[in-house]
Write an enzyme that holds these catalytic residues in place. Structure first.
Site, PDB file in Angstrom:
ATOM      1  N   LEU A 137       0.831  -1.195   0.000  1.00 14.58           N
ATOM      2  CA  LEU A 137       0.000   0.000   0.000  1.00 14.58           C
ATOM      3  C   LEU A 137       0.868   1.248   0.000  1.00 14.58           C
ATOM      4  O   LEU A 137       1.982   1.243   0.536  1.00 14.58           O
ATOM      5  CB  LEU A 137      -0.885   0.034   1.253  1.00 14.58           C
ATOM      6  CG  LEU A 137      -1.940  -1.066   1.444  1.00 14.58           C
ATOM      7  CD1 LEU A 137      -1.331  -2.389   1.860  1.00 14.58           C
ATOM      8  CD2 LEU A 137      -2.960  -0.645   2.499  1.00 14.58           C
ATOM      9  N   CYS A 138       0.334   2.337  -0.627  1.00 15.63           N
ATOM     10  CA  CYS A 138       0.931   3.659  -0.495  1.00 15.63           C
ATOM     11  C   CYS A 138       2.327   3.721  -1.126  1.00 15.63           C
ATOM     12  O   CYS A 138       2.487   3.456  -2.313  1.00 15.63           O
ATOM     13  CB  CYS A 138       0.933   4.025   0.991  1.00 15.63           C
ATOM     14  SG  CYS A 138       1.273   5.744   1.381  1.00 15.63           S
ATOM     15  N   ILE A 139       3.354   4.013  -0.354  1.00  9.06           N
ATOM     16  CA  ILE A 139       4.731   4.119  -0.866  1.00  9.06           C
ATOM     17  C   ILE A 139       5.443   2.755  -0.830  1.00  9.06           C
ATOM     18  O   ILE A 139       6.479   2.573  -1.472  1.00  9.06           O
ATOM     19  CB  ILE A 139       5.537   5.187  -0.075  1.00  9.06           C
ATOM     20  CG1 ILE A 139       6.868   5.552  -0.773  1.00  9.06           C
ATOM     21  CG2 ILE A 139       5.811   4.730   1.357  1.00  9.06           C
ATOM     22  CD1 ILE A 139       6.718   6.224  -2.132  1.00  9.06           C
TER      23      ILE A 139
END
Length: 218
Positions: A137-139
């Site tokens: 998820l995300c970075i």
């Protein structure tokens, strides 16, 4: 009971600016449980890159341990990442937060030239070699991209981050809230979450979708 899927989740501290993003971490755990699977939380037993005051954004003059901080999210039930054994798990999940780019890797500072923390690298490589799925998820997809190279991921729409991912040999796909990019060949599922301007409902949707996609590849 033996059919219950077991998911290893790697946390990178506690708090978006210097550790694991708390909403993403908790909602990933919830999504795993809602899928009828079990999670075990891990974190590297190392010092954080730095400690950030989450009100002011200023660096604080203190040291904190990634695993001890992550234990706050885990309610104490966490293991050092050195104890991760790929044979015990069906899949690996990595929530985001700057900890992924500062503690699990040096991506926040060195971009495409970054390195991945040794136990994190081992966990990713061993899971991939065992042909078991990885969700991020995300970075965190940037960390997977650095570790594995030629894979397909998303971090949403941030051009600078996407360019760095491409430089590391991976392919970046642009996505919006809740969307998941699935690399079927490498069994990797990624979603942008707070890499986009998101609210907690959108994070929950992203976490549910990426967890579901990851578990479906088991």
């Amino acid at each position: 009971m033996s059919d219950t899927k077991k998911i290893a989740v790697i946390l990178s501290g506690c708090g978006v600016f210097d550790g694991a993003e708390i909403h993403e971490s908790v909602l990933t755990m919830l999504a795993i449980a809602k899928q009828g699977a079990e999670y075990t939380l891990f974190a590297p037993d190392i010092n954080q890159h730095h400690v950030v005051n989450h009100i002011t954004g200023d660096e604080m003059n203190e040291e904190r341990n990634v695993m001890i901080e992550a234990a706050r999210i885990a309610r104490g039930a966490i293991k050092p990442l050195s104890e991760f054994n790929v044979t015990d798990f069906d899949a690996l999940m990595m929530p985001g937060g700057f900890g992924a780019a500062k503690n699990l890797s040096s991506f926040a500072f060195e971009g495409a030239d970054s390195s991945v923390e040794s136990e994190t690298m081992r966990a990713i490589k061993e899971t991939h070699s065992a042909k078991k799925p990885i969700g991020a998820l995300c970075i965190a997809p940037a960390v997977i991209a650095k570790a594995l190279g030629n894979i397909e991921v998303t971090i949403g729409q941030d051009k600078g981050t996407a360019d760095a991912i491409e430089k590391m040999g991976a392919t970046h796909k642009q996505t919006n809230h809740g969307e998941v990019v699935i690399d079927q060949t490498n069994k990797i599922a990624t979603t942008p979450c707070y890499m986009l301007d998101a609210n907690i409902l959108q994070i929950a949707e992203g976490a549910e979708n990426v967890v579901k996609a990851t578990i479906e590849m088991i």
